[in-house]
Design an enzyme around this catalytic site. Structure first.
Site, short mmCIF file in Angstrom:
data_model
loop_
_atom_site.label_atom_id
_atom_site.label_comp_id
_atom_site.label_asym_id
_atom_site.label_seq_id
_atom_site.Cartn_x
_atom_site.Cartn_y
_atom_site.Cartn_z
N LYS A 41 -2.00 36.66 28.81
CA LYS A 41 -1.13 36.64 27.65
C LYS A 41 -1.10 38.02 27.01
O LYS A 41 -2.03 38.42 26.33
CB LYS A 41 -1.70 35.61 26.65
N ARG A 90 -4.31 23.26 11.57
CA ARG A 90 -3.24 23.30 10.58
C ARG A 90 -2.56 21.95 10.44
O ARG A 90 -2.47 21.41 9.36
CB ARG A 90 -2.19 24.36 10.98
N SER A 128 0.44 33.60 13.37
CA SER A 128 0.75 35.01 13.66
C SER A 128 2.20 35.13 14.12
O SER A 128 2.90 36.07 13.73
CB SER A 128 -0.18 35.54 14.76
P1 ADP Z 1 -5.50 31.12 19.63
O1 ADP Z 1 -4.57 31.87 20.53
O2 ADP Z 1 -6.90 31.00 20.19
O3 ADP Z 1 -4.97 29.80 19.09
P2 ADP Z 1 -5.08 32.24 16.99
O4 ADP Z 1 -5.38 33.60 16.53
O5 ADP Z 1 -3.64 31.81 16.96
O6 ADP Z 1 -5.72 32.12 18.41
O7 ADP Z 1 -5.90 31.19 16.13
C1 ADP Z 1 -7.30 31.16 16.10
C2 ADP Z 1 -7.74 29.90 15.39
O8 ADP Z 1 -7.33 29.96 14.02
C3 ADP Z 1 -7.15 28.60 15.95
O9 ADP Z 1 -8.11 27.57 15.85
C4 ADP Z 1 -5.99 28.32 15.02
O10 ADP Z 1 -5.70 26.93 14.96
C5 ADP Z 1 -6.55 28.83 13.70
N1 ADP Z 1 -5.49 29.22 12.77
C6 ADP Z 1 -4.42 30.01 13.00
N2 ADP Z 1 -3.65 30.12 11.91
C7 ADP Z 1 -4.25 29.38 10.96
C8 ADP Z 1 -3.92 29.05 9.60
N3 ADP Z 1 -2.81 29.46 9.01
N4 ADP Z 1 -4.78 28.25 8.91
C9 ADP Z 1 -5.89 27.76 9.52
N5 ADP Z 1 -6.25 28.02 10.79
C10 ADP Z 1 -5.43 28.80 11.50
#
Ligand code: ADP
Length: 158
Positions: A41, A90, A128
Site C-alpha cells: 500500500k 469509529r 486520514s
Molecule cells: P490502518 O491502515 O491500520 O487502519 P489508520 O492510520 O487508518 O491505520 O488507523 C489506525 C487505527 O486508528 C485504526 O484502529 C483506526 O480504526 C483508528 N482510527 C483512525 N481514525 C480514527 C478516528 N477518527 N477515531 C478513532 N480511531 C481512529
C-alpha cells in the site's frame, strides 16, 4: 509496567488518532505509535514524513513515542516488549475489519492483547482519507488535523 503499541498507517495523523493516543497514554505507562510500513500500500506521505508529523504532535505527552515498524504487528510488539495493541473503533464499518485483524493476531500471538478505544463522537467520521480528500479540493481541514499536519497537507496538494 504496561507498555502498549498503537499501530497504523497514520497517513497522516488526524485529531481522531491523537485522541486515541491521549486516552491510551492515560491508561498505559508507555505508548509507542508504530507506523507500520506496508509494501503493498503506497501511501500519500513517506514513512519518514508520517513519523515527522507524529513526532511533532506527540511532544506534549511524556510517555508517548513513535517508530516505523516492519513485519507482523504482533512480532513488532513483542520485539519492543509490549503485549498490548491499541486500535480505534469509529463505527460499525470499522468493526468487521478490526475483529478480523484482532482475531488473527490472537491466533498468532495469544500473549498479545488487542484493546479497542471508541472514537469520540466528533471524530467518529474522521479518517486520514477524509482529511486528504478535503485538502485536495482546497477545503478547510482545521477541525480535522493539527496545524503542523494541515501545513504539510496543503503543501502536498498545492
Ligand atoms: P490502518 O491502515 O491500520 O487502519 P489508520 O492510520 O487508518 O491505520 O488507523 C489506525 C487505527 O486508528 C485504526 O484502529 C483506526 O480504526 C483508528 N482510527 C483512525 N481514525 C480514527 C478516528 N477518527 N477515531 C478513532 N480511531 C481512529
Amino acid at each position: 509496567m504496561q507498555k502498549a503499541i498503537y499501530p497504523g498507517s497514520f497517513d497522516p495523523i488526524t485529531y481522531g488518532h491523537l485522541d486515541i493516543i491521549e486516552r491510551a497514554a492515560d491508561v498505559f505507562d508507555e505508548v509507542v505509535v508504530v507506523i507500520m510500513s506496508n509494501d503493498e500500500k503506497k501511501g500519500t506521505f513517506t514513512n519518514e514524513e508520517r513519523m515527522d508529523m507524529v513526532q511533532h504532535v506527540i511532544k506534549k505527552f511524556k510517555n508517548v513515542s513513535v517508530q516505523i515498524g516492519h513485519g507482523l504487528t504482533v512480532d513488532y510488539a513483542r520485539s519492543l516488549g509490549a503485549n498490548i495493541l491499541i486500535r480505534g473503533i469509529r463505527a460499525v464499518t470499522d468493526y468487521e475489519y478490526e475483529m478480523q485483524l484482532a482475531t488473527a493476531n490472537m491466533v498468532l500471538a495469544p500473549d498479545v492483547h488487542t484493546v479497542f478505544l471508541v472514537a469520540k463522537p466528533e471524530y467518529s467520521f474522521l479518517s486520514s482519507s477524509t482529511a486528504k480528500s478535503i485538502a485536495s479540493y482546497k477545503g478547510d481541514i482545521t477541525a480535522f488535523v493539527p496545524n503542523y499536519v494541515k501545513k504539510k497537507l496543503e503543501e502536498k496538494y498545492r
